[in-house]
Design an enzyme around this catalytic site. Structure first.
Site, PDB file in Angstrom:
ATOM      1  N   LYS A 165       0.828  -1.211   0.000  1.00 43.01           N
ATOM      2  CA  LYS A 165       0.000   0.000   0.000  1.00 43.01           C
ATOM      3  C   LYS A 165       0.859   1.257   0.000  1.00 43.01           C
ATOM      4  O   LYS A 165       0.484   2.268  -0.588  1.00 43.01           O
ATOM      5  CB  LYS A 165      -0.948  -0.004   1.202  1.00 43.01           C
ATOM      6  CG  LYS A 165      -2.063  -1.035   1.071  1.00 43.01           C
ATOM      7  CD  LYS A 165      -3.133  -0.849   2.124  1.00 43.01           C
ATOM      8  CE  LYS A 165      -4.275  -1.828   1.876  1.00 43.01           C
ATOM      9  NZ  LYS A 165      -5.452  -1.568   2.682  1.00 43.01           N
ATOM     10  N   LYS A 184      -6.524 -13.027  -8.768  1.00 40.28           N
ATOM     11  CA  LYS A 184      -7.801 -13.072  -8.049  1.00 40.28           C
ATOM     12  C   LYS A 184      -8.748 -11.984  -8.592  1.00 40.28           C
ATOM     13  O   LYS A 184      -8.304 -10.893  -8.939  1.00 40.28           O
ATOM     14  CB  LYS A 184      -7.515 -12.826  -6.559  1.00 40.28           C
ATOM     15  CG  LYS A 184      -8.610 -13.252  -5.622  1.00 40.28           C
ATOM     16  CD  LYS A 184      -8.121 -13.122  -4.179  1.00 40.28           C
ATOM     17  CE  LYS A 184      -9.259 -13.235  -3.203  1.00 40.28           C
ATOM     18  NZ  LYS A 184      -8.834 -13.023  -1.827  1.00 40.28           N
ATOM     19  N   LYS A 223     -12.552  -5.939  -7.413  1.00 36.60           N
ATOM     20  CA  LYS A 223     -13.365  -4.811  -7.886  1.00 36.60           C
ATOM     21  C   LYS A 223     -12.513  -3.595  -8.214  1.00 36.60           C
ATOM     22  O   LYS A 223     -12.984  -2.657  -8.851  1.00 36.60           O
ATOM     23  CB  LYS A 223     -14.429  -4.445  -6.847  1.00 36.60           C
ATOM     24  CG  LYS A 223     -13.872  -4.003  -5.516  1.00 36.60           C
ATOM     25  CD  LYS A 223     -14.959  -3.934  -4.464  1.00 36.60           C
ATOM     26  CE  LYS A 223     -14.368  -3.794  -3.063  1.00 36.60           C
ATOM     27  NZ  LYS A 223     -15.336  -4.057  -2.017  1.00 36.60           N
TER      28      LYS A 223
END
Length: 331
Positions: free
Chosen positions: A114, A196, A199
Site C-alpha cells: 500500500k 484473483k 473490484k
C-alpha cells in the site's frame, strides 16, 4: 450466556461486492449463523486510510450493509454493525498501539504494497491499521476469524497482541484462530485468470458485481478469456476455463466432473452461455433484495442501530476489563 464460539469478520465499504467476495466469503458466512455467535462489521474506519469523499463513503457503507443482508445474513441471528458506531474499537486500538512494536508493523507485507501505491498519502493510519484490525477481533473475544492468505499476517499480529497483553497483565483476551470454511471458492479475474477477481481492477470486464444486471453479466462472461484448446476441461493449463467451471460448480453445487461430462463434444460458446445463465439466476434474488433494501433506508437504519447496540454491549465488557488491568482510574 452464549456458549457458541464467536466469529468476527468485516469488509471495507470501498465499492460494491463482487462474485468473488460472495463465493469466497459471504456465501459461507450464511452457513455459520446458526452454529456460531457472529459479528460482521462494515469497517468504515479502515476505509479512510486512503482519501474518501464523504458522500461516497456514506453511500458505499449503506450499499455494503444492504449487500450483507441481501446475501442472506440474518440481522436477528448475526450482529451486523458499522464499525465507527462502536467507539470501543478505537479505544482498544490505542491501548494495543502502546504494546505493538514498530518492527512488527514494518514487516507487514500489505503496508509495503500500500505504501508503494500511496506514496503521496503515506499516512500513519496505513502503518497502524493492523492494530485496529487486532482491536476489531479481540474486542469481541473472537474465537475464529475467516481469513484468506492475504490477511493471515494480520491475524498473527492479533494473536501476538492477545498473548502479550495476557502475559503482561492476566488472561483477558481469547487468542483467536484462523477459520477456513470447508467450502469456498477462489474466484479469479475473467480477463487474467491467474489473478484473483478484484473490484479495483482497471478492466471492468475482469469482475462481476453482485449488483450487475443480467445483460452486463452475460457480456462479461462472453468476453472472458479462455484458450485455443477448444475442449471443456478442468486443468491448470486452461486457467480461464477452470475458473468458469469453479464458478458454475459453486453456484449450482454440481461436481467438476459432472460439469466437464455435460460439455463433452460441445464448444466454449455453449458452455459460456450456460455459465452466464447460472450466474444471472443465482444473483437475481440477491440483486432484487439489494435494490429493495436501498429503497428502504429506514429499515437499514434499524438494522445498523440494533447491530451497534448489540456490538457495544460486548465491546464495553471487554474494554472495561482492559482499562482496569492497564491501571486507568474508573469514573
Amino acid at each position: 450466556m452464549s456458549e457458541k464460539k464467536v466469529i468476527f469478520s468485516g469488509a471495507q465499504p470501498s465499492g460494491k461486492m463482487t462474485l468473488g467476495n460472495y463465493l469466497g466469503a459471504i456465501k459461507n458466512w450464511t452457513l455459520l449463523q446458526d452454529e456460531y455467535e457472529c459479528y460482521y462489521g462494515v469497517v468504515d474506519l479502515h476505509a479512510i486510510t486512503v482519501p474518501q469523499e464523504a458522500k461516497t463513503l456514506r453511500a458505499n457503507t449503506m450499499e455494503l450493509l444492504a449487500q450483507y443482508i441481501a446475501c442472506g445474513l440474518d440481522p436477528e441471528k448475526n450482529t451486523i454493525f458499522i464499525q465507527s458506531h462502536v467507539k470501543e474499537h478505537l479505544e482498544l486500538m490505542w491501548v494495543l498501539n502502546s504494546m505493538t512494536y514498530m518492527g512488527e508493523l514494518n514487516r507487514m507485507t500489505q503496508f509495503k504494497d500500500k505504501s508503494q501505491k500511496n506514496e503521496a498519502n503515506l499516512n500513519a493510519g496505513l502503518f497502524t491499521y493492523p492494530v485496529l484490525m487486532a482491536a476489531d477481533i479481540l474486542l469481541y473475544q473472537t474465537d475464529l476469524v475467516p481469513v484468506g492468505e492475504d490477511q493471515r499476517q494480520h491475524l498473527e499480529l492479533a494473536r501476538d497482541l492477545a498473548n502479550r497483553f495476557n502475559n503482561r497483565y492476566s488472561p483477558t483476551f481469547v487468542v483467536p484462530e484462523g477459520y477456513t470454511p470447508k467450502e469456498g471458492a477462489r474466484v479469479m479475474s475473467l480477463q487474467e485468470p491467474t489473478k484473483k477477481m478484484s473490484k479495483s481492477d482497471a478492466d471492468e470486464n475482469a469482475f462481476i458485481l453482485l449488483a450487475d444486471d443480467a445483460d452486463t453479466i452475460r457480456r462479461k462472461i462472453k468476453k472472458s478469456v479462455t484458450d485455443s484448446v477448444g475442449v471443456v476441461n478442468y486443468s491448470d493449463e486452461q486457467p480461464g476455463l477452470k475458473n468458469l467451471i469453479d464458478i458454475y460448480s459453486n453456484l449450482e453445487e454440481k461436481s467438476v466432473d459432472e460439469i466437464v461430462a455435460m460439455y463433452e463434444g460441445k464448444g466454449y460458446g455453449d458452455f459460456k452461455a450456460d455459465v452466464a445463465e447460472v450466474v444471472v439466476e443465482s444473483l437475481r434474488p440477491i440483486r432484487e433484495k439489494y435494490i429493495y433494501l436501498l429503497d428502504n433506508k429506514d429499515y437499514l437504519k434499524e438494522i445498523y442501530t440494533m447491530g451497534a447496540e448489540k456490538a457495544q454491549r460486548k465491546a464495553v465488557k471487554t474494554l472495561r476489563k482492559v482499562y482496569k488491568k492497564v491501571g486507568f482510574t474508573s469514573l
